[in-house]
Design an enzyme around this catalytic site. Sequence first.
Site, PDB file in Angstrom:
ATOM      1  N   GLU A   2       0.835  -1.208   0.000  1.00 10.11           N
ATOM      2  CA  GLU A   2       0.000   0.000   0.000  1.00 10.11           C
ATOM      3  C   GLU A   2       0.867   1.254   0.000  1.00 10.11           C
ATOM      4  OE1 GLU A   2      -3.382   2.104   2.893  1.00 10.11           O
ATOM      5  OE2 GLU A   2      -1.991   0.608   3.699  1.00 10.11           O
TER       6      GLU A   2
ATOM      7  N   LYS B  23      -9.691   2.244  -2.750  1.00 11.31           N
ATOM      8  CA  LYS B  23     -10.115   1.759  -1.431  1.00 11.31           C
ATOM      9  C   LYS B  23     -11.479   2.323  -1.070  1.00 11.31           C
ATOM     10  CE  LYS B  23      -8.354   1.392   3.326  1.00 11.31           C
ATOM     11  NZ  LYS B  23      -7.276   1.802   4.242  1.00 11.31           N
TER      12      LYS B  23
ATOM     13  N   CYS C 153      -5.288  -2.600   3.275  1.00 13.13           N
ATOM     14  CA  CYS C 153      -5.057  -2.354   4.701  1.00 13.13           C
ATOM     15  C   CYS C 153      -6.287  -2.634   5.557  1.00 13.13           C
ATOM     16  CB  CYS C 153      -4.553  -0.920   4.879  1.00 13.13           C
ATOM     17  SG  CYS C 153      -3.865  -0.584   6.523  1.00 13.13           S
TER      18      CYS C 153
END
Length: 527
Positions: A273, A343, A396
């Site tokens: 990430e 995301k 994440c």
Amino acid sequence: MSRVLRSSPWTARAWALCAGLAAGLAHPPFGILPGLLGYALILALIDRDSPQPLRSAFLRGWLAGVGYFSISVWWVVEPFMVDAKTQGWMAPFALLLMAAGLALFWGFAALAYKALKPRGLARVLVFAGCLAGVEWLRGHVLTGFPWDLPGEAWPAGSAPSQAASVVGAYGLSWITVALAAAPAVLFGPVSRRARAVAAAIMLAAFAGLYGFGVARLAQAAQTPASAPLVRLVQANIDQKEKWRPENLDLIFETYVGLTRRPGPTPDIVVWPEGALPAVVDDLLAPGSPYGPRLVAALSPGQTLLMGANRAELGPNGQPRYFNSLLALRREAGSLRVTGVYDKHRLVPFGEFMPLASLATEVGFRSLVHMPDDFTAGPPSRPLSPAGLPPLQPLICYEALFPGLTREGAANQGVRPAWILNVSNDAWFGVTSGPLQHLNIASYRAIEEGLPIIRATPTGVSAVIDAYGRVEPGARLGLGALGVIDRRLPPALPATPYSRHGDLAFLVMLLASALAAAAHRVRALGGT
């Protein structure tokens, strides 16, 4: 335990705090599984008579939650120390507010349990339903924060953890709390026969939990030699060094050097990430020196799956920033973008600031190193980059959420062959956070029956099979620099959880509700 229950009110509150601490220590990386008996002590303390039973129950449940979450989320102070000069003052407030705020869920669980006034063996079912129910709420209220659910105390890949393939992490939380709290019945006002029945049920349930897991793990399949070869790159870039402008070139060359490390030529290269401390659009723009260097780092036909920060103009003409995963395929002398995932579930206070205007006035802002907060992408969905099996990105924080991969498959109408979890666990520093995050993410593999490729900048990066086990030799720990070359493990057939979601958990909550209702009916019948 009887002596504890006869102690003074203040001593009982201290015991509630200790019971929560014990339950928290059952989770990795501590792994003190006898700490699960803390749930039995919590139940016994809530059952204890007091002049103000509801208020006392709430306070004891809340204190147990404070202990539990103080252990589970103490790493929250570390992100504020990356820029200690401007944000370090927030660290103690963050831990205090986070632990105390999350503990409110446990306080309300205790309050609900006490209000229902269960008796006998029903106490265990009702307590498990109340606590697991509020844990579900914790994972859904506002943006949700399902970190260290009680059911995730079992090490991922162990025999007990395999039940998540049927009931999910929330259902396993119900089972775990019920089993761990059952010993409280042995010290309660029940008959000898009831104690014997409770002990027999508890032992049978433990045997079933372990037996199912052992049987499932015995079915493990071998990875075929034709599976794509994946290289995970862990560059060991400390978060405090990452955002210094003078370090960009060194960081880029570190990733490129690891990508080109001698060895078998991988089909897929994975960077974690936000690997590079810049907006990827600028790095790949015409005239930038980084684009050609990235092309040279890849072989024709290779795909780089890169965690990146990207920008685009919004409807108002202002730039919007996204935490993204890009699929870049080397074709001839150029790179082709074959997939983009933005995301969807962002971290409150980390990637966006709730009530941003008010927070800015009092000196708070999100921790992102961008001119503005991140913007949430569309609902989760799999990607199908050219030449690769379809994959579900989990960036994440998204790996915390049971069912997100299932939702993505439903949105796209495609079941992915694997899960890609890119994460920046450098924010956690050398704390329990990265090890807990690895365990939590591994539960998504068990639930879905899909392998996980997990890449982080400083650890823990790993290849995880569809049973939630880290493959032997396929792990880079905290502070390690290197690569993992491993063929993509096979997917399993769709699990009951991937087909039905939290239906089994709903049945468990219904069982708890029926146990509470049955007691009420008996109580009314006796009046």
